[in-house]
Each structure stands twice: as structure tokens, then as C-alpha cells.
Design a protein around this motif. Sequence first.
Motif, PDB file in Angstrom:
ATOM      1  N   SER A 196      -4.191  16.684  -0.137  1.00 32.58           N
ATOM      2  CA  SER A 196      -4.708  15.343  -0.835  1.00 32.58           C
ATOM      3  C   SER A 196      -4.370  14.253  -0.847  1.00 32.58           C
ATOM      4  O   SER A 196      -3.090  14.573  -1.590  1.00 32.58           O
ATOM      5  N   GLU A 197      -4.693  13.022  -0.369  1.00 36.35           N
ATOM      6  CA  GLU A 197      -3.521  11.691  -0.657  1.00 36.35           C
ATOM      7  C   GLU A 197      -4.393  11.055  -1.483  1.00 36.35           C
ATOM      8  O   GLU A 197      -5.957  10.698  -1.162  1.00 36.35           O
ATOM      9  N   ARG A 238       0.669  12.106  -2.289  1.00 33.87           N
ATOM     10  CA  ARG A 238       0.545  13.357  -1.902  1.00 33.87           C
ATOM     11  C   ARG A 238       0.746  14.664  -2.890  1.00 33.87           C
ATOM     12  O   ARG A 238       1.367  14.483  -3.187  1.00 33.87           O
ATOM     13  N   THR A 272       1.397   5.990  -0.001  1.00 33.71           N
ATOM     14  CA  THR A 272       0.362   6.975  -0.214  1.00 33.71           C
ATOM     15  C   THR A 272       0.360   7.843  -1.131  1.00 33.71           C
ATOM     16  O   THR A 272       2.312   8.407  -0.448  1.00 33.71           O
ATOM     17  N   SER A 329      -8.300   4.581  -2.712  1.00 28.53           N
ATOM     18  CA  SER A 329      -9.123   5.840  -2.418  1.00 28.53           C
ATOM     19  C   SER A 329      -8.067   6.748  -2.220  1.00 28.53           C
ATOM     20  O   SER A 329      -7.298   7.410  -2.219  1.00 28.53           O
ATOM     21  N   ALA A 330      -9.367   8.399  -2.315  1.00 24.21           N
ATOM     22  CA  ALA A 330      -8.529   9.106  -1.593  1.00 24.21           C
ATOM     23  C   ALA A 330      -8.958  10.332  -0.655  1.00 24.21           C
ATOM     24  O   ALA A 330     -10.391  10.078  -0.464  1.00 24.21           O
ATOM     25  N   SER A 334      -4.284   0.675  -2.803  1.00 20.16           N
ATOM     26  CA  SER A 334      -3.779  -0.709  -1.942  1.00 20.16           C
ATOM     27  C   SER A 334      -3.740  -1.807  -2.336  1.00 20.16           C
ATOM     28  O   SER A 334      -3.837  -1.944  -3.892  1.00 20.16           O
ATOM     29  N   ASN A 342      -4.421   7.569  -2.257  1.00 17.73           N
ATOM     30  CA  ASN A 342      -4.476   5.826  -1.318  1.00 17.73           C
ATOM     31  C   ASN A 342      -4.546   4.253  -2.331  1.00 17.73           C
ATOM     32  O   ASN A 342      -5.447   4.795  -2.254  1.00 17.73           O
ATOM     33  N   ARG A 355       0.175  -1.090   0.030  1.00 17.04           N
ATOM     34  CA  ARG A 355      -0.119  -0.125   0.021  1.00 17.04           C
ATOM     35  C   ARG A 355       1.039   1.241   0.021  1.00 17.04           C
ATOM     36  O   ARG A 355       1.989   1.312   0.379  1.00 17.04           O
TER      37      ARG A 355
END
Lengths: 116, 117
Positions: free
Chosen positions: A74-75, A22, A20, A65-66, A79, A77, A18
Motif C-alpha cells: 500500500s502507498e 510505502r 509517498t 490518499s491511499a 500532498s 500519498n 507531495r
Amino acid sequence: DSGVTQTPKHLITATGQRVTLRCSPRSGDLSVYWYQQSLDQGLQFLIQYYNGEERAKGNILERFSAQQFPDLHSELNLSSLELGDSALYFCASSVATTLDLYNEQFFGPGTRLTVL
Amino acid sequence: AQSVTQLGSHVSVSEGALVLLRCNYSSSVPPYLFWYVQYPNQGLQLLLKYTTGATLVKGINGFEAEFKKSETSFHLTKPSAHMSDAAEYFCAVSPNAGGTSYGKLTFGQGTILTVHP
């Protein structure tokens, strides 16, 4: 320089992991967009947030997902990563108020994700 | 649903020659139209946009595009190519009204422009 920043520039990870990504939008921009650029699919819209709320959704996988935080960064993600998720992920921002007459988006430099 | 077709994934021109990159769109109503350029290892930069008004739009670096509603086209041109124009160019559309798809840019597949000395 568009004023949109993305970190990290490069990310190398393994399948199943997973990560992230940014994004910090331009000062004053309330809307953030995420796009995926791959050789197979080209440039595809994933998702848009406006002032912390999801505004529009594109071809985003359920594994992705965000969110957009109160400071408007904002991030994204990702996975259970698969080889096919290897791509360049762009963030863009715009003023995008409800009264916006057009949708000029300013793009960040992207994060290159490599899944091994 | 909106879609964008860029004719020609690769275009090659000589320096000083005319650049013509073709873009056709499909949309139930005239959308907003954009051309973006992407240089190697960089993000996308807006070249020009059409929203309303004059159908001939001038952008940065000497590029211009003309919106032709009857032909559903938005071709990009530059009278004289420069070596620095070598890049990938993307045509994009966006809905011009509100709704759940507002804000979404739909891109064409891109055209790689090569400029020969």
C-alpha cells in the motif's frame, strides 16, 4: 519484528510538497491500515484497504490518499503538505477476512515525516 | 461512536511494584479491546486482547487485563514492574461486528510508564 515493513523511515520535506509512504504487509495479510501519530491528535486511524479496495475511512484529509496494489502493498500519498502534517505514520496489517472474529493488527515501525 | 479514555498520561512506579494502567471505553455494544505497547522509536506491539470468553486476559511480558462490562473498563496490570517495562502504553477498541467501521482501531491518548530503580 512484526513482519510489516515501511519505507522510508524518515522523510524531511517542505511545505507544499507531495510525498509517498510505502507499506508492505505481513505475508498472507489482506488488509492494510494507515494511522497518524502526532503530539496534538494522538494515534488516529486514517484509512483501511482490504484486498485492493477501500474498506473503512477515518479522519483522513482530502489532501491525503491511499491505495493498495495487486501485490497487497500500500502507498499513502500526502500532498500540499503543511507544517501540521509532521507526524509518525504507521501502517498495520491483518488477515481481516469478512469472517474474522477479531481484528488483530500488526504494526510497522513507522515513517517519521517532518515538514519544514 | 466509540471512544477510549486512559486515566493518567504519566504513571511512575518503582521496580518490583504493581503496575496499574487504567482504560475506560465508551461503546454502544461491548467492543474488542486491546493493549499495545510502544517503545521509543518503535512501532506498536500487541500486549493482549479481549474478544470473547474469559474476562481476565493474559498477555506477553507478564501483563494481564480484566474486562469489566459493568464498569466499561479494561485496566492493565502487572504484579511486579521491571525496568524494561518503561514505554508508552495504548488502550484501543475495535467494533466487534461488521459494517463500515469494521477494522478501525480507536486509541486512547496513551500512558507513559516510568520505572524507577
